[in-house]
Design a protein around this motif. Structure first.
Motif, PDB file in Angstrom:
ATOM      1  N   GLU A 176       8.590  -1.450 -13.461  1.00 22.69           N
ATOM      2  CA  GLU A 176       8.888  -0.025 -13.658  1.00 22.69           C
ATOM      3  C   GLU A 176       9.855   0.151 -14.823  1.00 22.69           C
ATOM      4  O   GLU A 176      10.775  -0.654 -14.998  1.00 22.69           O
ATOM      5  N   LYS A 181      -1.604  -5.430  -9.603  1.00 24.83           N
ATOM      6  CA  LYS A 181      -2.580  -5.844  -8.598  1.00 24.83           C
ATOM      7  C   LYS A 181      -3.728  -4.852  -8.457  1.00 24.83           C
ATOM      8  O   LYS A 181      -4.885  -5.234  -8.294  1.00 24.83           O
ATOM      9  N   THR A 235       4.258  -7.447  -7.872  1.00 28.63           N
ATOM     10  CA  THR A 235       3.279  -6.374  -7.705  1.00 28.63           C
ATOM     11  C   THR A 235       3.342  -5.351  -8.831  1.00 28.63           C
ATOM     12  O   THR A 235       2.315  -4.948  -9.369  1.00 28.63           O
ATOM     13  N   TYR A 236       4.557  -4.936  -9.180  1.00 27.84           N
ATOM     14  CA  TYR A 236       4.680  -3.892 -10.198  1.00 27.84           C
ATOM     15  C   TYR A 236       5.945  -4.085 -11.013  1.00 27.84           C
ATOM     16  O   TYR A 236       6.881  -4.794 -10.625  1.00 27.84           O
ATOM     17  N   GLU A 279       0.834   1.845  -1.939  1.00 31.29           N
ATOM     18  CA  GLU A 279      -0.024   1.160  -2.905  1.00 31.29           C
ATOM     19  C   GLU A 279       0.724   0.085  -3.682  1.00 31.29           C
ATOM     20  O   GLU A 279       0.104  -0.773  -4.305  1.00 31.29           O
ATOM     21  N   CYS A 280       2.057   0.162  -3.641  1.00 33.21           N
ATOM     22  CA  CYS A 280       2.875  -0.791  -4.398  1.00 33.21           C
ATOM     23  C   CYS A 280       3.682  -1.700  -3.475  1.00 33.21           C
ATOM     24  O   CYS A 280       4.798  -2.115  -3.814  1.00 33.21           O
ATOM     25  N   THR A 330       5.313  -4.743  -1.852  1.00 33.96           N
ATOM     26  CA  THR A 330       5.693  -6.030  -2.425  1.00 33.96           C
ATOM     27  C   THR A 330       5.576  -7.128  -1.367  1.00 33.96           C
ATOM     28  O   THR A 330       5.586  -6.854  -0.159  1.00 33.96           O
ATOM     29  N   ASN A 360       1.355  -1.194 -11.906  1.00 37.86           N
ATOM     30  CA  ASN A 360       0.962  -2.057 -10.795  1.00 37.86           C
ATOM     31  C   ASN A 360      -0.134  -2.995 -11.286  1.00 37.86           C
ATOM     32  O   ASN A 360      -1.250  -2.567 -11.581  1.00 37.86           O
ATOM     33  N   ARG A 415       5.562   3.409 -13.681  1.00 40.73           N
ATOM     34  CA  ARG A 415       5.351   2.162 -12.934  1.00 40.73           C
ATOM     35  C   ARG A 415       3.980   1.573 -13.262  1.00 40.73           C
ATOM     36  O   ARG A 415       2.970   2.284 -13.257  1.00 40.73           O
TER      37      ARG A 415
END
Length: 321
Positions: free
Chosen positions: A46, A130, A43-44, A280-281, A283, A128, A126
């Protein structure tokens, strides 16, 4: 070293424009995070900020010594002023020395110390993939977490004035006007290294985690004596596998830096993303690309000697280019 910033609310210069990093794949650049990763999953991803590495460095130590000198002058000449009676000349000298001591104290505090203590251990960024958003951690007094669309941010190689360091920097712009800036990853002295970090981010965001697929995360912001120890030697350019004799020779110099870094980070807060960022992040469960955070800095290299040898050889090969 203070929190690395480039002044926003200004027009970008022609020199800066020439260091624009295009949002397209570069087949001639190897995508590597260069030890700047804090988290990685589907997903993200960092990244650390440059200031994290330099907290408790020689600059910080020199700043504290300078503050102590200024404070000592203030105390000594303040005592003499209180005991020198009514001698006008001596009182003027004492007063000027007191003022100078205070000026020295606040100068070193402002230049080398104020951004180290009682702040955050790190200011992560970070990405993201997606929702194609970038989250920039900022303390509440600076407006809190800032969020930008991946497409609205332009990335450049930032070259620090009168210093060999380069950074990967993102500018949020309105034409040629810079509205907001943030720095991503560690500082390096070669443009090619910044390009490698950028290539890693670009391919992750546009092509997915399998196109970069790092083996380990080598960095953690969790404070520990072992992390402070490893990092202090790395800042002096010693490899992670440096001979014990070299570590012993440098310990009288590095020992105070280890203690200073521990003290500084003890006064700092760990950055925590707001709940809305965490939501929102989210996983996915059993994410095959989710990498664990190490217990201390460089732990995976010590646990995997074969990969350690590969990394060391890769560094040597890059230096020969």
């Amino acid at each position: 070293m203070s929190f690395v910033r480039v002044k926003a609310n200004r027009t970008i210069t022609d020199d800066e424009k020439r260091n624009l990093l295009p949002k397209q794949r570069n087949e001639y650049v190897e995508p590597t995070d260069r030890g700047s990763l804090l988290q990685f999953n589907s997903t993200y991803t960092e990244y650390i900020d440059p200031a994290f590495i330099y907290r408790g460095s020689l600059g910080s130590l020199a700043g504290i010594f300078g503050m102590l000198i200024g404070l000592g002058m203030f105390g000594v000449f303040g005592y003499w002023m209180a005991t020198d009676g009514a001698d006008f000349v001596l009182q003027v000298i004492n007063l000027l020395a007191i003022a100078f001591g205070l000026a020295v104290f606040f100068m070193f505090f402002w230049l080398a110390v104020k951004n180290d203590f009682f702040t955050y251990t790190a200011y992560p960024v970070r990405f993201n993939r997606k929702n194609r958003k970038i989250y920039v951690f900022r303390p509440a007094k600076e407006g809190g977490v800032q969020v930008f669309s991946w497409d609205e941010v332009s990335f450049f190689i930032n070259k620090t004035k009168n210093h060999p360091h380069r950074h990967l920097i993102g500018h949020v712009m309105d034409g040629d006007f810079i509205k907001f800036s943030f720095v991503v990853g560690m500082a390096h002295v070669e443009d090619e290294v910044i390009k490698e970090i950028w290539e890693f981010i670009y391919r992750y965001m546009e092509e997915g985690p399998k196109k970069v697929n790092p083996k380990y995360i080598l960095l953690t912001i969790k404070p520990s004596w072992l992390s402070h120890y490893r990092l202090s030697f790395l800042r002096f350019g010693l490899p992670v596998g440096a001979f014990l004799i070299g570590q012993i020779i440098l310990l009288p110099l590095i020992g105070p830096l280890i203690a200073l870094r521990w003290l500084i980070l003890k006064t700092c807060k760990t950055p925590t993303w707001p709940d809305w960022v965490k939501q929102e992040c989210n996983t996915v469960e059993n994410d095959p690309y989710n990498l664990p955070e190490p217990a201390y800095i460089m732990q995976p290299l010590y646990d995997d000697p074969e990969h350690f040898a590969e990394v060391s050889q890769g560094i040597k090969n890059r230096r020969k280019r």
